[in-house]
Design a protein around this motif. Structure first.
Motif, short mmCIF file in Angstrom:
data_model
loop_
_atom_site.label_atom_id
_atom_site.label_comp_id
_atom_site.label_asym_id
_atom_site.label_seq_id
_atom_site.Cartn_x
_atom_site.Cartn_y
_atom_site.Cartn_z
N GLY A 32 0.79 -1.22 0.00
CA GLY A 32 0.00 0.00 0.00
C GLY A 32 0.82 1.27 0.00
O GLY A 32 0.27 2.36 -0.22
N ASP A 33 2.14 1.17 0.24
CA ASP A 33 2.99 2.36 0.21
C ASP A 33 3.16 2.86 -1.23
O ASP A 33 3.22 2.06 -2.17
CB ASP A 33 4.38 2.07 0.79
N ARG A 34 3.28 4.16 -1.37
CA ARG A 34 3.51 4.76 -2.69
C ARG A 34 4.99 4.68 -3.02
O ARG A 34 5.85 5.05 -2.20
CB ARG A 34 3.04 6.20 -2.70
N LEU A 35 5.32 4.18 -4.19
CA LEU A 35 6.70 4.13 -4.64
C LEU A 35 7.15 5.52 -5.07
O LEU A 35 6.33 6.38 -5.44
CB LEU A 35 6.84 3.17 -5.82
N PRO A 36 8.47 5.78 -5.06
CA PRO A 36 8.96 7.04 -5.61
C PRO A 36 8.47 7.23 -7.04
O PRO A 36 8.51 6.29 -7.84
CB PRO A 36 10.49 6.88 -5.56
N GLY A 37 7.97 8.40 -7.35
CA GLY A 37 7.44 8.66 -8.68
C GLY A 37 8.52 8.90 -9.71
O GLY A 37 9.72 8.89 -9.41
N GLU A 38 8.08 9.12 -10.93
CA GLU A 38 9.04 9.32 -12.02
C GLU A 38 9.96 10.51 -11.75
O GLU A 38 11.18 10.43 -11.96
CB GLU A 38 8.28 9.51 -13.34
#
Length: 250
Positions: A32-38
């Motif tokens: 559920g954690d957000r990954l580092p974005g582009e």
């Protein structure tokens, strides 16, 4: 004396993906954690946007992450369902009023939706297996831990199941195999064919599959002890959600 070859270094997008995967496996990034974005990956690794996008696509295609439109890419850790071919279909399971899915999920919550029950003319392929020109068809979708994992379409010879609970949405305890038993047609033998393929658009939508994710197609036929075919079940499984287990004697 010849020089040892220099190991080939993986491309930068692979190295970025490997680093993110290691963080997921170590528990640093949780379900559920957000990954580092582009943008964050571009700045951290000094790479182009296309490279950052490729790195995230690796994890999405591995089933470790899922994109959410307008929000980002999130960790999606899912304990695979161990689908035991013989145990789940044993008469001991459905004959005692337990759902086949209880054997698969082992206490994990599951739901069935998108249920559709209709009487139809059989296609040529279905008719060849069931030896019937008209069939009752049951279509449904299964979700485990709120994640869609399987689509299933079952066909039954219309004359055999007409008027039974197989022709309504809720078949009761033990499911369709218990109801076939009530009709004096309990399944005694099954055959399954398994293959992998890419999903069709509707399948990808119903299962919520990221691009590039294959499915497992399982086609099972149920027979009575006398060899009468009573069900043809075509199943489409999210390949990232399953381990298929089959036991064999030597």
């Amino acid at each position: 004396m010849s020089e040892s070859p220099v190991p080939h270094e993986p491309p930068i997008y692979r190295r970025i993906a490997d680093g993110l995967r290691a963080r997921i496996m170590a528990g640093e990034l949780r379900d559920g954690d957000r990954l580092p974005g582009e943008n964050a990956l571009m700045a951290e690794h000094d790479v182009a946007r296309a490279t950052a996008r490729q790195a995230l696509a690796v994890l999405i295609n591995e089933g470790l992450a899922v994109p959410k439109r307008g929000s980002g890419v999130y960790v999606r850790l899912f304990k695979p369902i161990r689908r035991h071919g013989s145990r789940r279909l044993s008469r001991e399971q459905w004959g005692q009023g337990r759902a086949i899915w209880d054997a698969d999920t082992r206490g994990r919550p599951f739901t069935v939706d998108e249920v559709e029950v209709t009487r139809e003319n059989a296609t040529e392929d279905v008719s060849a297996v069931l030896e019937s020109g008209e069939v009752w068809v049951r279509r449904r979708r299964y979700s485990v831990d709120s994640r869609p994992v399987q689509l299933a379409t079952s066909y039954f010879p219309a004359a055999l199941v007409e008027g039974s609970a197989i022709t309504v949405a809720d078949t009761g305890p033990g499911g369709v195999y218990a109801r076939l038993g009530d009709l004096g047609l309990p399944p005694a033998h099954f055959t399954e064919e398994v293959r992998a393929r890419m999903p069709r658009p509707r399948e990808a939508g119903l299962l919520g599959l990221p691009g590039g994710t294959p499915v497992i197609e399982v086609c099972r036929t149920a027979y009575t002890s006398g060899g009468l075919p009573v069900e043809l079940n075509e199943m489409v499984l999210d390949s990232a959600a399953y381990v298929l287990q089959y036991d064999f004697d030597a």
